[in-house]
Motif scaffolding. Structure first.
Motif, mmCIF file in Angstrom:
data_model
loop_
_atom_site.group_PDB
_atom_site.id
_atom_site.type_symbol
_atom_site.label_atom_id
_atom_site.label_comp_id
_atom_site.label_asym_id
_atom_site.label_seq_id
_atom_site.Cartn_x
_atom_site.Cartn_y
_atom_site.Cartn_z
ATOM 1 N N ASP A 48 33.222 47.817 63.091
ATOM 2 C CA ASP A 48 33.817 49.115 63.412
ATOM 3 C C ASP A 48 34.085 49.153 64.911
ATOM 4 N N PHE A 49 35.356 49.142 65.281
ATOM 5 C CA PHE A 49 35.683 49.104 66.703
ATOM 6 C C PHE A 49 35.242 50.372 67.436
ATOM 7 N N ALA A 50 34.891 51.390 66.696
ATOM 8 C CA ALA A 50 34.427 52.623 67.337
ATOM 9 C C ALA A 50 32.948 52.548 67.692
ATOM 10 N N SER A 51 32.261 51.512 67.181
ATOM 11 C CA SER A 51 30.833 51.376 67.465
ATOM 12 C C SER A 51 30.620 50.196 68.419
ATOM 13 N N TRP B 76 30.630 47.085 68.465
ATOM 14 C CA TRP B 76 31.042 45.964 67.618
ATOM 15 C C TRP B 76 30.745 44.595 68.249
ATOM 16 N N VAL B 77 30.658 44.525 69.571
ATOM 17 C CA VAL B 77 30.430 43.225 70.225
ATOM 18 C C VAL B 77 29.053 42.667 69.855
ATOM 19 N N GLU B 78 28.044 43.532 69.900
ATOM 20 C CA GLU B 78 26.701 43.066 69.536
ATOM 21 C C GLU B 78 26.688 42.594 68.077
ATOM 22 N N SER B 79 27.385 43.326 67.205
ATOM 23 C CA SER B 79 27.464 42.925 65.807
ATOM 24 C C SER B 79 28.197 41.597 65.654
ATOM 25 N N ALA B 80 29.236 41.393 66.459
ATOM 26 C CA ALA B 80 29.989 40.145 66.385
ATOM 27 C C ALA B 80 29.131 38.958 66.798
ATOM 28 N N TYR B 81 28.328 39.145 67.859
ATOM 29 C CA TYR B 81 27.409 38.069 68.257
ATOM 30 C C TYR B 81 26.405 37.776 67.145
ATOM 31 N N GLY C 217 33.430 27.242 52.572
ATOM 32 C CA GLY C 217 34.219 27.368 51.355
ATOM 33 C C GLY C 217 35.011 28.651 51.288
ATOM 34 N N SER C 218 34.903 29.494 52.281
ATOM 35 C CA SER C 218 35.701 30.723 52.338
ATOM 36 C C SER C 218 36.461 30.769 53.650
ATOM 37 N N ALA C 219 37.547 31.524 53.657
ATOM 38 C CA ALA C 219 38.413 31.574 54.841
ATOM 39 C C ALA C 219 37.686 32.174 56.036
ATOM 40 N N PRO C 220 37.824 31.561 57.192
ATOM 41 C CA PRO C 220 37.187 32.133 58.387
ATOM 42 C C PRO C 220 37.885 33.423 58.815
ATOM 43 N N GLN C 221 37.088 34.311 59.405
ATOM 44 C CA GLN C 221 37.607 35.572 59.920
ATOM 45 C C GLN C 221 37.445 35.577 61.443
ATOM 46 N N PHE C 222 38.339 36.272 62.097
ATOM 47 C CA PHE C 222 38.307 36.288 63.556
ATOM 48 C C PHE C 222 38.495 37.720 64.069
ATOM 49 N N ILE C 223 37.641 38.087 65.004
ATOM 50 C CA ILE C 223 37.808 39.349 65.720
ATOM 51 C C ILE C 223 38.450 39.022 67.062
ATOM 52 N N VAL C 224 39.521 39.718 67.362
ATOM 53 C CA VAL C 224 40.155 39.515 68.665
ATOM 54 C C VAL C 224 40.430 40.876 69.285
ATOM 55 N N ALA D 146 48.314 49.183 75.910
ATOM 56 C CA ALA D 146 47.205 48.941 76.838
ATOM 57 C C ALA D 146 46.110 48.112 76.191
ATOM 58 N N GLU D 147 46.001 48.194 74.881
ATOM 59 C CA GLU D 147 44.914 47.484 74.188
ATOM 60 C C GLU D 147 45.407 47.037 72.814
ATOM 61 N N LEU D 148 45.016 45.849 72.409
ATOM 62 C CA LEU D 148 45.351 45.343 71.078
ATOM 63 C C LEU D 148 44.098 44.690 70.499
ATOM 64 N N ARG D 149 43.791 44.991 69.225
ATOM 65 C CA ARG D 149 42.631 44.351 68.609
ATOM 66 C C ARG D 149 42.762 44.401 67.088
ATOM 67 N N THR D 150 42.144 43.438 66.448
ATOM 68 C CA THR D 150 42.233 43.366 64.999
ATOM 69 C C THR D 150 41.179 42.391 64.475
ATOM 70 N N VAL D 151 41.009 42.406 63.189
ATOM 71 C CA VAL D 151 40.259 41.360 62.487
ATOM 72 C C VAL D 151 41.265 40.604 61.645
ATOM 73 N N TRP D 152 41.310 39.295 61.807
ATOM 74 C CA TRP D 152 42.326 38.464 61.150
ATOM 75 C C TRP D 152 41.646 37.400 60.300
ATOM 76 N N ILE D 153 42.148 37.222 59.091
ATOM 77 C CA ILE D 153 41.638 36.189 58.177
ATOM 78 C C ILE D 153 42.727 35.151 57.987
ATOM 79 N N ASP D 154 42.371 33.901 58.151
ATOM 80 C CA ASP D 154 43.359 32.833 58.041
ATOM 81 C C ASP D 154 43.943 32.804 56.619
ATOM 82 N N PRO D 155 45.237 33.113 56.466
ATOM 83 C CA PRO D 155 45.837 33.127 55.118
ATOM 84 C C PRO D 155 46.128 31.737 54.577
ATOM 85 N N GLU D 156 46.027 30.716 55.444
ATOM 86 C CA GLU D 156 46.383 29.359 55.002
ATOM 87 C C GLU D 156 45.175 28.426 55.035
#
Length: 643
Positions: free
Chosen positions: A468-471, A473-478, A492-499, A569-579
């Motif tokens: 949740d980018f409103a919380s 989230w960095v500590e959770s990502a670590y 065996g599952s697609a990697p996810q990325f927070i940027v 000013a700011e861009l962020r998302t969670v992205w899952i590799d579709p390939e």
């Protein structure tokens, strides 16, 4: 009688000077102990919460070429400028950063440390070598002649024809020792743990036949350990010899040291070879050693950008930033370049080569992170387009510098506007100390920018659904993944990325965030693809033929200004590799693009009132960028670490 009086006065003067020296000299060991105590008192955060900005590649008047180019500012002035003080540049202008840096590595050339200053100061009648006497005269004749003398020196170094006095480290060992120890003491004097960190280092200048294989060597340690070694000469060296030196330093002192290759774009294909330097097959042992010793690469700097090249990445519309002029040949342009050499020069291709070598040997020599730094030879660490002081003193702000030929060897092919006001090293650390900055480099939790101070986070994992980018989230990502520079084991599952990317507080809005993926396919061939993962005005900028339309351009070429009416000013998302393909070894890194902004040649044209050529004007507006260190994914058995 008069002679006796004068003799007594002279004796008293000598005694007075001696007393003054004893009272006022600084004890480097005591200063080192104070610095160590202050460093130990810095309170570290639980995880990296602060991005630190610095330059790991700055030259002062102790560099053999910088002094000859005219630089007269030494390490103290360099440190003052980096921490935010106003200084007077060599050509007399006031110079100051809008915002101070957090750390600085002064990386003067190890070969001929202080040599041109000694040559300049030497009595002419005592100079026996005719070439050295000629360069001595040229340095005294005029700034222009001094620069020509250094161009000749660089060409001679590339050709292996330097005078013997400049090639014999034994002959200058005492001078090198004195300069090195004085430099180390100066670093401790300016060390303010928690606020500003000078770091010991130098440049190792291997350059076979003019092909740039330079490295910055950077230490984790203070005076107590670094004063037990000397900068290792490199101009006639071998890479393994440098690694041997690094091994010996760590074994004898208990310290730590790393190396940072730079300007791979000027190596004529030699920086990232598929074989070892002697042409033999790459072994797992040599691959692991290189990954360990070189955890980060300088991706961007004054002499061009080495991230990507259009020949290697024809489907990447943003490849080729900072390549113009630098793709003509090696460092001094003593040898031209053909397309077959690019693969051994650009970082994206090197990352792909690393995956391929890993499949064959079990070890990846090119598992590196990315930083930027300036390579400025003016003692002024600035990568700001509107505050650019040039490659060397002859290129400090003045009318005409953007259009003049500015080559280090020959006088053909490269011009002022080809030089970039780039770049900076961004480090995620738990505190501003030597140890924390060094350790972040080793774990590759770093990124490069071409100058703007964008704040970029990048995490990889397999379950970021609850982010949740409103919380917080960095500590959770670590807690749930790995940061930039880390490694994932294929589950065996697609990697996810927070940027997450935040614009420079004083700079331009952001156009888009991309993730660059490289992998090895089932046939063993390396592949790459660039994904636009989040961009500004997504509702209006829908993909056409798989491409996101351009963000626009607000730059006024007549006034060198822009507006933030476009972009975000700011861009962020969670992205899952579709390939994603199970079992496939791959890397992912982030490229953040700003909206178009003026480069330094356009600021110069407006400030000094002259017209750029059509080609220079076209290159005077650019989309500045950031490159993060990659995150790798691979089978468990093949996961290795550079830390």
């Amino acid at each position: 009688m008069i002679k006796k009086i004068l003799g007594v006065i002279a004796l008293l003067a000598v005694v007075a000077v001696g007393i003054w020296w004893l009272l006022l000299r600084e004890d480097p060991v005591a200063n080192a102990q104070k610095a160590a105590s202050a460093e130990a008192a810095v309170v570290l955060t639980r995880y990296p919460q602060e991005v630190l900005w610095g330059d790991t590649h700055l030259h002062t008047d102790n560099s053999i070429d910088a002094f000859g180019f005219g630089t007269r500012l030494g390490p103290e002035a360099a440190l003052k400028f980096a921490r935010g003080d106003e200084v007077k540049a060599t050509m007399g202008m006031k110079a100051q950063l809008a915002h101070p840096l957090d750390f600085l590595v002064i990386a003067d050339h190890s070969d001929g440390l202080g040599a041109t200053r000694r040559l300049y100061d030497a009595p002419r009648m005592l100079i026996q070598d005719p070439t050295l006497r000629k360069w001595h005269d040229m340095m005294h004749e005029s700034p222009e002649q001094s620069q020509l003398a250094i161009a000749e020196l660089i060409t001679a170094a590339a050709a292996g024809t330097l005078p013997a006095a400049l090639r014999d480290p034994e002959a200058s060992a005492e001078n090198t020792r004195n300069i090195w120890n004085a430099h180390l003491a100066t670093l401790d004097k300016y060390y303010e743990p928690g606020k500003f960190t000078p770091i010991a280092g130098y440049e190792w200048t291997l350059m076979p036949d003019g092909n740039n294989l330079h490295r910055v060597v950077m230490y984790r340690d203070g005076y107590e350990r670094t004063s037990k070694t000397l900068p290792f000469p490199g101009i006639d060296g071998k890479l393994d010899a440098l690694f041997d030196y690094m091994d010996a330093y760590e074994e004898s002192t208990g310290g730590r040291v790393l190396a940072i290759p730079h300007n791979s774009n000027l190596s004529n294909g030699l920086m990232f070879e598929m074989t070892q330097a002697d042409g033999g097959p790459m072994t797992a042992e040599s691959a692991r050693r290189r990954a360990l010793r070189e955890p980060v690469i300088e991706a961007t700097q004054i002499k061009g950008d080495s991230e990507s090249h259009p020949f290697l990445s024809p489907n990447d519309e943003f490849a080729g930033f900072g390549d113009v002029g630098w793709e003509l040949g090696n460092l001094p342009l003593s040898a031209g370049k053909d397309n077959s050499m690019f693969a051994g020069e650009y970082l994206r291709e090197a990352l792909k080569r690393g995956l391929s070598i890993e499949q064959q040997t079990g070890a990846n020599p090119y598992k590196f992170g990315m930083i930027g730094s300036t390579d400025s030879h003016t003692s002024l660490a600035t990568a700001d387009e509107e505050n650019f002081f040039g490659k060397h003193t002859g290129n400090e702000p003045r009318e005409g510098r953007a259009l003049e030929s500015q080559n280090l060897g020959t006088r053909l092919g490269r011009f002022g506007w080809h030089y970039l006001a780039s770049g900076y090293a961004a480090v995620w650390a738990r505190g501003n100390t030597r140890a924390e900055i060094f350790d972040a480099m080793m774990r590759r939790e770093v990124y490069a920018t071409t100058g703007p101070r964008m704040t970029v986070r990048f995490f990889g994992g397999f379950d970021f659904a609850g982010i949740d980018f409103a919380s917080d989230w960095v500590e959770s990502a670590y807690a749930g993944g790995v940061p930039m520079g880390g490694e994932l084991t294929d589950s065996g599952s697609a990697p996810q990325f927070i940027v997450s990317a935040l614009k420079d507080p004083d700079g331009a809005h952001l156009d888009r965030v991309q993730i660059v993926k490289g992998w090895v396919d089932a046939s063993g061939a390396t592949r790459e693809k660039v994904f636009d993962v989040v961009w500004s005005d997504e509702d209006k900028r829908r993909a056409i033929g798989g491409k996101i339309p351009g963000v626009g351009d607000t730059v006024d070429r007549l006034t060198a200004t822009y507006t933030n009416d476009i972009g975000a000013a700011e861009l962020r998302t969670v992205w899952i590799d579709p390939e994603y393909r199970e079992g496939q070894s791959a890397f992912y890194y982030v490229r953040v693009l700003q909206i178009p902004t003026p480069r330094w040649p356009l600021y110069d044209a407006v400030k000094f009132g002259f017209d750029l050529t059509e080609e220079a004007l076209k290159g005077s507006v650019a989309q500045e960028r950031a490159y993060t260190s990659p995150i790798w994914i691979g089978p468990a058995a093949k996961a290795t670490t550079g830390a």
